[in-house]
Design a protein around this motif. Structure first.
Motif, PDB file in Angstrom:
ATOM      1  N   ARG A 137     -17.168  11.096  -0.848  1.00  0.00           N
ATOM      2  CA  ARG A 137     -16.028  10.543  -0.121  1.00  0.00           C
ATOM      3  C   ARG A 137     -14.860  11.533  -0.091  1.00  0.00           C
ATOM      4  O   ARG A 137     -14.112  11.603   0.887  1.00  0.00           O
ATOM      5  CB  ARG A 137     -15.600   9.235  -0.803  1.00  0.00           C
ATOM      6  N   TYR A 141     -15.018   6.336   4.037  1.00  0.00           N
ATOM      7  CA  TYR A 141     -13.631   5.957   3.746  1.00  0.00           C
ATOM      8  C   TYR A 141     -12.729   7.189   3.742  1.00  0.00           C
ATOM      9  O   TYR A 141     -11.548   7.104   4.085  1.00  0.00           O
ATOM     10  CB  TYR A 141     -13.574   5.250   2.397  1.00  0.00           C
ATOM     11  N   GLY A 142     -13.307   8.330   3.353  1.00  0.00           N
ATOM     12  CA  GLY A 142     -12.520   9.568   3.357  1.00  0.00           C
ATOM     13  C   GLY A 142     -12.317  10.134   4.742  1.00  0.00           C
ATOM     14  O   GLY A 142     -11.424  10.960   4.953  1.00  0.00           O
ATOM     15  N   LYS A 143     -13.132   9.685   5.718  1.00  0.00           N
ATOM     16  CA  LYS A 143     -12.997  10.150   7.103  1.00  0.00           C
ATOM     17  C   LYS A 143     -13.540   9.043   8.007  1.00  0.00           C
ATOM     18  O   LYS A 143     -14.733   9.006   8.324  1.00  0.00           O
ATOM     19  CB  LYS A 143     -13.790  11.450   7.312  1.00  0.00           C
ATOM     20  N   PRO A 144     -12.694   8.110   8.408  1.00  0.00           N
ATOM     21  CA  PRO A 144     -13.160   6.911   9.110  1.00  0.00           C
ATOM     22  C   PRO A 144     -13.970   7.187  10.372  1.00  0.00           C
ATOM     23  O   PRO A 144     -14.819   6.383  10.746  1.00  0.00           O
ATOM     24  CB  PRO A 144     -11.845   6.174   9.447  1.00  0.00           C
ATOM     25  N   ASP A 156     -20.089   3.039   4.385  1.00  0.00           N
ATOM     26  CA  ASP A 156     -18.664   2.723   4.509  1.00  0.00           C
ATOM     27  C   ASP A 156     -17.848   3.413   3.422  1.00  0.00           C
ATOM     28  O   ASP A 156     -16.726   3.879   3.677  1.00  0.00           O
ATOM     29  CB  ASP A 156     -18.443   1.216   4.438  1.00  0.00           C
ATOM     30  N   ASN A 157     -18.377   3.466   2.213  1.00  0.00           N
ATOM     31  CA  ASN A 157     -17.627   4.057   1.116  1.00  0.00           C
ATOM     32  C   ASN A 157     -17.473   5.560   1.270  1.00  0.00           C
ATOM     33  O   ASN A 157     -16.412   6.116   0.954  1.00  0.00           O
ATOM     34  CB  ASN A 157     -18.310   3.723  -0.219  1.00  0.00           C
ATOM     35  N   LEU A 190     -15.275   2.021  -6.058  1.00  0.00           N
ATOM     36  CA  LEU A 190     -15.875   1.858  -4.746  1.00  0.00           C
ATOM     37  C   LEU A 190     -15.492   0.491  -4.193  1.00  0.00           C
ATOM     38  O   LEU A 190     -15.222  -0.445  -4.945  1.00  0.00           O
ATOM     39  CB  LEU A 190     -17.398   1.997  -4.822  1.00  0.00           C
ATOM     40  N   PHE A 191     -15.494   0.385  -2.881  1.00  0.00           N
ATOM     41  CA  PHE A 191     -15.127  -0.865  -2.236  1.00  0.00           C
ATOM     42  C   PHE A 191     -16.374  -1.671  -1.913  1.00  0.00           C
ATOM     43  O   PHE A 191     -17.462  -1.121  -1.688  1.00  0.00           O
ATOM     44  CB  PHE A 191     -14.338  -0.596  -0.949  1.00  0.00           C
ATOM     45  N   GLN A 247       0.820  -1.213   0.000  1.00  0.00           N
ATOM     46  CA  GLN A 247       0.000   0.000   0.000  1.00  0.00           C
ATOM     47  C   GLN A 247       0.854   1.262   0.000  1.00  0.00           C
ATOM     48  O   GLN A 247       0.421   2.303  -0.499  1.00  0.00           O
ATOM     49  CB  GLN A 247      -0.895   0.027   1.244  1.00  0.00           C
ATOM     50  N   GLY A 263     -18.969  -3.175   0.128  1.00  0.00           N
ATOM     51  CA  GLY A 263     -19.460  -2.754   1.437  1.00  0.00           C
ATOM     52  C   GLY A 263     -20.674  -1.874   1.263  1.00  0.00           C
ATOM     53  O   GLY A 263     -21.310  -1.848   0.202  1.00  0.00           O
TER      54      GLY A 263
END
Length: 631
Positions: free
Chosen positions: A521, A468-471, A464-465, A457-458, A137, A460
């Motif tokens: 996101r 993803y930009g701000k958990p 969640d998607n 997109l993941f 990663q 989920g």
């Protein structure tokens, strides 16, 4: 005669890749440390198992020499005084109990040895895969562009699994069987050293066969894994492009491509199998030769009264047990060859340091104003082939900059330099007067929102998607971001709302819906910089127009970089940069660029002419004109 085997073995031992095995061992050491306790206990269980294997034939000797033969013929003074007086059947009973206890203890030692080593192997694989995932990663995009996805998947899954199954198991087997071999040869020497010399006479020949064939096997395995990596790559390519394959009716072509690579992998795999089978065949033949010689001379010594039948039974039992470790070590040698190749492939990735360098003096970036400056920036994916050359410009806070130009001119590459997906080969990029390289990556990227042409997109939920930009985003923040991206209405219309599962790569949503979720996101973290790379390329004109209105609203107060080929979408941009051959060939507002001859005006006019064509037009004139546009 004693010198000949040594002279033959000497060059073969030089061919063993001890330095490579040692290198793999050094790199594997950090992963062995957490399972040191399990490995030590497994080794102790192995020693216990060896003792039980050594003790296993002795009950039969007790029966033969103490219960059946006259005591006067007993020459091996086992603790006879402990069982004298129990009679023949009493001795047999004691021997049977002894045999049962030895077998029971051996089973317990073998069980815990296998359980401990398997658990250690699983933990090592877990740690390796976790580190490999994290490492991949963080490697730069230029590294990933050079790799094949299928081969990386094979290294992360198949190679790590084989490393666990082969290297850890094989190492323990080698240690255990070596201890067994040493113990058996020691006892055999005490029984009859001459017969022992006959037994070990096949060792040099077996060693030559093992190490010679193993050298060929390492090369064959390395080639096989490379071919299998190509097969995995084709599988991944097919799964990602199945729609294109079906639309163009190229299934047969794809099957032919796969057939060729699969056949190459098959041929290389068959060569590896033949080498393994050949090693087994040679080892079995040599072992059979040694066993026959020992039986012939052993029976002769029993008939001469030198050995008792019990001695010969113990000796032949050890002989079979001695050759079994040799047989297992012969197999393990081939497995070690495979494990070494797999380990080298895994650690080759982990050794790669092709990542964006972070200075130890880097500091967390404060909230930036949005001013960005490129100073004589150059970049190359391949040395000597520059993608960007001497690019210099400044963007003031809150301004929208459009990057246009022909394909391959360097627009997307320049955008990737801002979040430091790459670093410039030359020059520098500064924000508020500070070099981007002076900030920590996380603190810099936290202030950048990136929306790509392909909105990945993941698997989920929608929630969640976007998060993803701000958990740590709350549901209210997620909904607010979706409203800003004009995605809330179609999300809320779904039966499960924000808990709707979008499927892998967002395949259950339309292109426009995926883009809006990707925009939500990107903006949920309130970025200072917003980078939009061909976000409307896959949309129809109506959807693109709607999305452009959304983007214009979201860009207010943010420094926005917009890459597009639709020039009508960026007429309101504060600044337009035209890239050609890696340099900025034109710069200005839409009105300024239309007032001068050049790529921008030519292409804008051609696109306007294309839009004016009637629905029944074939589009030939604009396409020909576009092909003639200045580059």
């Amino acid at each position: 005669m004693s010198r000949a085997p040594r002279l033959e073995l000497q060059p073969l031992f030089r061919q063993i890749p001890w330095h490579r095995l040692a290198a793999v061992g050094r790199e594997l050491r950090p992963y062995l440390a957490p399972v040191r306790r399990e490995l030590i206990l497994a080794l102790l269980c192995s020693i216990g198992g060896v003792v039980m294997v050594i003790a296993r034939p002795w009950p039969i000797k007790i029966v033969l020499d103490y219960a059946i033969l006259p005591t006067g013929r007993v020459r091996w003074v086992f603790p006879f005084h402990l069982i004298k007086g129990y009679g023949a059947m009493g001795v047999v009973t004691i021997a049977c109990v002894f045999l049962f206890l030895v077998t029971l203890l051996w089973g317990l030692f073998a069980y815990y040895q296998r359980f401990l080593i398997a658990g250690a192997g699983q933990k090592i694989t877990y740690a390796l895969r976790r580190r490999l995932f994290a490492h991949l990663q963080r490697l730069s995009l230029s590294y990933h562009h050079r790799q094949r996805v299928g081969d990386m998947l094979l290294r992360a899954t198949g190679d790590t699994t084989m490393l666990r199954e082969m290297l850890v198991d094989a190492s323990l087997i080698t240690i255990t069987e070596s201890l067994t071999l040493i113990a058996m040869v020691t006892v055999m020497l005490l029984i009859d050293w001459q017969l022992t010399m006959i037994s070990v006479a096949v060792f040099p020949l077996l060693s030559v066969a093992v190490f010679h064939i193993s050298g060929e096997m390492r090369t064959a395995v390395r080639r096989q894994r490379k071919k299998e990596g190509r097969v995995a790559t084709l599988f991944g390519e097919m799964l990602q492009s199945v729609a294109v394959i079906q639309v163009f009716g190229r299934e047969a072509y794809g099957e032919e491509r796969f057939k060729g690579s699969n056949q190459q992998a098959l041929r290389q795999g068959m060569r590896t199998v033949r080498l393994e089978a050949n090693l087994e065949r040679v080892a079995e033949a040599l072992i059979a030769l040694g066993t026959g010689a020992v039986l012939w001379f052993g029976v002769a010594r029993v008939l001469d009264g030198i050995l008792t039948p019990g001695d010969l039974v113990v000796f032949t039992a050890y002989l079979g047990g001695m050759y079994r470790p040799l047989r297992r070590i012969a197999r393990v040698t081939g497995r070690l060859s495979k494990a070494t190749v797999c380990a080298e492939r895994v650690f080759a990735v982990l050794r790669t340091d092709d990542r964006v360098k972070v200075s130890p003096r880097a500091v967390p970036a404060p909230r930036l104003s949005g001013r960005l400056t490129f100073k004589h920036v150059a970049f190359s994916y391949v040395h000597g082939q520059p993608v960007l050359r001497d690019v210099s410009f400044t963007v003031r806070r809150g301004r929208t900059v459009a990057l246009v130009g022909p394909n391959g001119a360097g627009k997307s590459t320049l955008c990737a330099l801002i979040p430091r997906l790459f670093d410039p080969s030359e020059g520098a990029i500064t924000a508020d007067g500070q070099k981007l390289s002076g900030f920590t990556l996380d603190s810099l990227r936290e202030q950048i929102g990136f929306v790509l042409q392909e909105s990945l997109l993941f698997a989920g939920t929608v929630r969640d998607n976007i998060a993803y930009g701000k958990p740590d985003a709350t549901l209210d923040e997620i909904v607010a971001a979706a409203r800003l991206a004009e995605a809330h209405d179609f999300i809320a219309a779904r039966p499960h709302g924000y808990d709707t599962v979008v499927g892998e790569r967002g395949g259950t949503l339309s292109v426009g819906q995926r883009q809006k979720i990707a925009i939500a996101r990107a903006i949920i973290k309130d970025p200072v910089f917003l980078i939009l790379d061909e976000v409307t390329a896959a949309l129809d004109p109506a959807s693109a127009a709607q999305l452009n209105g959304t983007l214009a609203r979201l860009g207010r107060g943010r420094t926005t970089f917009r890459v597009t080929h639709r020039l009508t979408e960026i007429q309101a941009a504060d600044d337009i940069l035209v890239f050609q051959h890696g340099i900025v060939s034109q710069r200005g507002t839409h009105a300024e660029l239309m007032s001068q001859a050049g790529w921008y005006r030519t292409v804008f006019d051609l696109q306007a002419a294309e839009r004016d064509l009637p629905e029944t037009g074939d589009g030939a004139r604009p396409v020909r004109a576009l092909a003639a546009a200045p580059r």
